[in-house]
Write a protein that holds these residues in place. Structure first.
Motif, PDB file in Angstrom:
ATOM      1  N   LEU A  21       0.827  -1.209   0.000  1.00  0.00           N
ATOM      2  CA  LEU A  21       0.000   0.000   0.000  1.00  0.00           C
ATOM      3  C   LEU A  21       0.859   1.255   0.000  1.00  0.00           C
ATOM      4  O   LEU A  21       0.566   2.233  -0.690  1.00  0.00           O
ATOM      5  CB  LEU A  21      -0.913   0.018   1.232  1.00  0.00           C
ATOM      6  N   LEU A  22       1.919   1.234   0.795  1.00  0.00           N
ATOM      7  CA  LEU A  22       2.825   2.381   0.879  1.00  0.00           C
ATOM      8  C   LEU A  22       3.474   2.656  -0.473  1.00  0.00           C
ATOM      9  O   LEU A  22       3.529   3.809  -0.928  1.00  0.00           O
ATOM     10  CB  LEU A  22       3.894   2.122   1.949  1.00  0.00           C
ATOM     11  N   VAL A  23       3.959   1.593  -1.125  1.00  0.00           N
ATOM     12  CA  VAL A  23       4.595   1.733  -2.439  1.00  0.00           C
ATOM     13  C   VAL A  23       3.600   2.277  -3.463  1.00  0.00           C
ATOM     14  O   VAL A  23       3.919   3.184  -4.244  1.00  0.00           O
ATOM     15  CB  VAL A  23       5.166   0.378  -2.914  1.00  0.00           C
ATOM     16  N   CYS A  24       2.373   1.759  -3.448  1.00  0.00           N
ATOM     17  CA  CYS A  24       1.338   2.208  -4.394  1.00  0.00           C
ATOM     18  C   CYS A  24       0.965   3.669  -4.161  1.00  0.00           C
ATOM     19  O   CYS A  24       0.757   4.426  -5.115  1.00  0.00           O
ATOM     20  CB  CYS A  24       0.092   1.337  -4.269  1.00  0.00           C
ATOM     21  N   THR A  27       3.811   5.880  -5.409  1.00  0.00           N
ATOM     22  CA  THR A  27       3.787   5.843  -6.880  1.00  0.00           C
ATOM     23  C   THR A  27       2.669   6.721  -7.428  1.00  0.00           C
ATOM     24  O   THR A  27       2.880   7.516  -8.358  1.00  0.00           O
ATOM     25  CB  THR A  27       3.601   4.397  -7.380  1.00  0.00           C
ATOM     26  N   SER A  28       1.474   6.579  -6.855  1.00  0.00           N
ATOM     27  CA  SER A  28       0.326   7.345  -7.314  1.00  0.00           C
ATOM     28  C   SER A  28       0.541   8.843  -7.134  1.00  0.00           C
ATOM     29  O   SER A  28       0.210   9.641  -8.024  1.00  0.00           O
ATOM     30  CB  SER A  28      -0.926   6.901  -6.547  1.00  0.00           C
ATOM     31  N   LEU A  29       1.105   9.240  -6.001  1.00  0.00           N
ATOM     32  CA  LEU A  29       1.376  10.658  -5.738  1.00  0.00           C
ATOM     33  C   LEU A  29       2.388  11.228  -6.734  1.00  0.00           C
ATOM     34  O   LEU A  29       2.219  12.342  -7.239  1.00  0.00           O
ATOM     35  CB  LEU A  29       1.898  10.837  -4.308  1.00  0.00           C
ATOM     36  N   LEU A  30       3.416  10.447  -7.002  1.00  0.00           N
ATOM     37  CA  LEU A  30       4.456  10.911  -7.926  1.00  0.00           C
ATOM     38  C   LEU A  30       3.922  11.049  -9.344  1.00  0.00           C
ATOM     39  O   LEU A  30       4.158  12.056 -10.021  1.00  0.00           O
ATOM     40  CB  LEU A  30       5.644   9.944  -7.899  1.00  0.00           C
ATOM     41  N   PRO A 259      -4.225  -2.354  -3.066  1.00  0.00           N
ATOM     42  CA  PRO A 259      -3.289  -1.565  -3.880  1.00  0.00           C
ATOM     43  C   PRO A 259      -3.978  -0.826  -5.032  1.00  0.00           C
ATOM     44  O   PRO A 259      -3.637   0.326  -5.318  1.00  0.00           O
ATOM     45  CB  PRO A 259      -2.306  -2.624  -4.398  1.00  0.00           C
ATOM     46  N   ILE A 260      -4.945  -1.484  -5.703  1.00  0.00           N
ATOM     47  CA  ILE A 260      -5.680  -0.818  -6.779  1.00  0.00           C
ATOM     48  C   ILE A 260      -6.470   0.369  -6.214  1.00  0.00           C
ATOM     49  O   ILE A 260      -6.506   1.455  -6.802  1.00  0.00           O
ATOM     50  CB  ILE A 260      -6.625  -1.806  -7.502  1.00  0.00           C
ATOM     51  N   ALA A 264      -5.945   4.281  -7.325  1.00  0.00           N
ATOM     52  CA  ALA A 264      -7.060   5.050  -7.887  1.00  0.00           C
ATOM     53  C   ALA A 264      -7.437   6.260  -7.043  1.00  0.00           C
ATOM     54  O   ALA A 264      -7.925   7.259  -7.571  1.00  0.00           O
ATOM     55  CB  ALA A 264      -8.279   4.141  -8.054  1.00  0.00           C
ATOM     56  N   ASN A 265      -7.203   6.175  -5.734  1.00  0.00           N
ATOM     57  CA  ASN A 265      -7.726   7.213  -4.841  1.00  0.00           C
ATOM     58  C   ASN A 265      -6.675   8.085  -4.162  1.00  0.00           C
ATOM     59  O   ASN A 265      -7.018   8.936  -3.342  1.00  0.00           O
ATOM     60  CB  ASN A 265      -8.613   6.561  -3.775  1.00  0.00           C
TER      61      ASN A 265
END
Length: 382
Positions: A21-24, A27-30, A259-260, A264-265
């Motif tokens: 979750l932390l990695v996702c 990644t999403s923020l970046l 993770p999805i 997405a959020n």
């Protein structure tokens, strides 16, 4: 202290799931704040059967997450920490304190405002992140503390589910709700009285129940919890229907669904003045609710019920460890973001609230980790 294999499986999957979750999230923020940000946002808005992809994730896939939470709660009630009312009272009161105080803090800043509906946001605890951080402390963590945090987080999730069902349901279509509840009763009778152990009728019935719940106005994810309690638990052994499904769901939920959801959020765009964002009343309510309200509520109510003799603190736990776990309870993340999507309509407020949730959860997690690392280490030296 007795610990079941299914608890070990749940704990281990949540531990690893927290790291994923932390990695996702990172990644999403970046990606959201890179040159690919616009395309990334549009991807989650891609329509499928007339609805955006993020809709099917939040209303569809997350129902499976709620199903797993329901199955874990069922296990806790029959065989776990909640099976003995005397043992169950401690995490129950801790969870109540950890929900009421943060909500009170939030309302102190937002009562009467359009953002008042966000009171449920700081009430939630993210099981995966909380357990993941606790597990980083290794064998210094007493078993009773692991069980206490898990039971607290599960009860907390139940509270969040009830809040979603009661306070975030706007318009109810009673005919569809009646069909959904009728299917639940049918499946419950099927398992309870006819002892049907085959998973197929429950899964098929669950899909139809989800459809009618989705169109009833009550959030569709509630279906997951209802279905969990319709599925027979039996003696809780590895041949029971409930155990089989819980075992099947552990890894897909921890390694795929959550993770999805995070990808997405947490596509949070940081294009405003951070100082202005954090001083908004809803931001202060969420941040102080999670970082201050959670540990304060968990500690105070736990302390009170032990002192008046309603509960007993396990021999391998102390008040410092309760406070440390209280900070870990301030990691809202998944459930807090989920409630944010239900509480607000304004996309700017949603985006800013998500950012505050991520920052507050990070602060609460770091404080909890460092506090427990210091206090548990000191304890082992004595």
């Amino acid at each position: 202290m007795k610990i079941t294999q299914v608890f070990n499986n749940f704990f281990e999957s949540e531990k690893v799931g927290g790291l994923i979750l932390l990695v996702c999230t990172i990644t999403s923020l970046l990606v959201a704040n890179s040159t690919f940000g616009e395309s990334y946002h549009h991807f989650w808005l891609t329509e499928f059967s007339g609805k955006p992809l993020e809709y099917w994730i939040n209303d569809g896939l997350m129902t499976i997450f709620f199903l797993l939470i329901g199955l874990e709660l069922e296990r806790e009630i029959y065989q776990g920490e909640l099976s003995n009312i005397k043992d169950a009272l401690l995490p129950i009161f801790a969870a109540i304190g950890g929900m009421v105080v943060p909500a009170g803090i939030y309302l102190a800043f937002n009562f009467g405002a359009v953002t008042q509906s966000g009171a449920g946001i700081p009430m939630a605890t993210d099981i995966a992140f909380a357990i993941g951080i606790l597990s980083l402390l290794g064998n210094r963590v007493p078993l009773s503390l692991k069980i206490f945090l898990t039971a607290l987080a599960v009860i907390d999730d139940l509270g969040a589910i009830l809040i979603i069902a009661i306070f975030y349901t706007k318009t109810i279509l009673w005919s569809h709700l009646a069909v959904a509840l009728g299917l639940f009763v049918f499946l419950f009778i099927l398992g309870k009285y006819f002892k049907v152990k085959n998973l197929l009728p429950y899964l098929i019935g669950g899909v139809f129940m989800w459809y009618f719940m989705l169109h009833s106005g009550v959030h569709a994810t509630i279906t997951g919890v209802l279905l969990a309690f319709a599925i027979p638990f039996g003696n809780g052994g590895n041949k029971s229907t409930s155990y089989i499904l819980q075992h099947i769901l552990h890894k897909p939920v921890a390694f795929i669904i959550l993770p999805i959801f995070a990808l997405a959020n947490t596509a949070i765009v940081m294009n405003g003045n951070l100082a202005e964002v954090v001083t908004e009343n809803y931001s202060l309510g969420v941040a102080l609710g999670l970082v201050v309200g959670k540990p304060l509520g968990i500690f105070i109510l736990t302390f009170l019920v032990v002192k008046i003799g309603w509960c007993q603190l396990p021999s391998d736990m102390n008040w410092k460890s309760i406070l440390g776990v209280g900070f870990l309870g301030g990691i809202g993340f998944t459930m807090s973001i989920f409630i944010t999507l239900l509480a607000f309509d304004n996309p700017v407020i949603i985006n800013n609230t998500k950012l505050i949730i991520v920052l507050s959860s990070l602060i609460a997690g770091v404080i909890g980790f460092l506090f427990l690392k210091f206090t548990l280490k000191q304890k082992t030296k004595v």
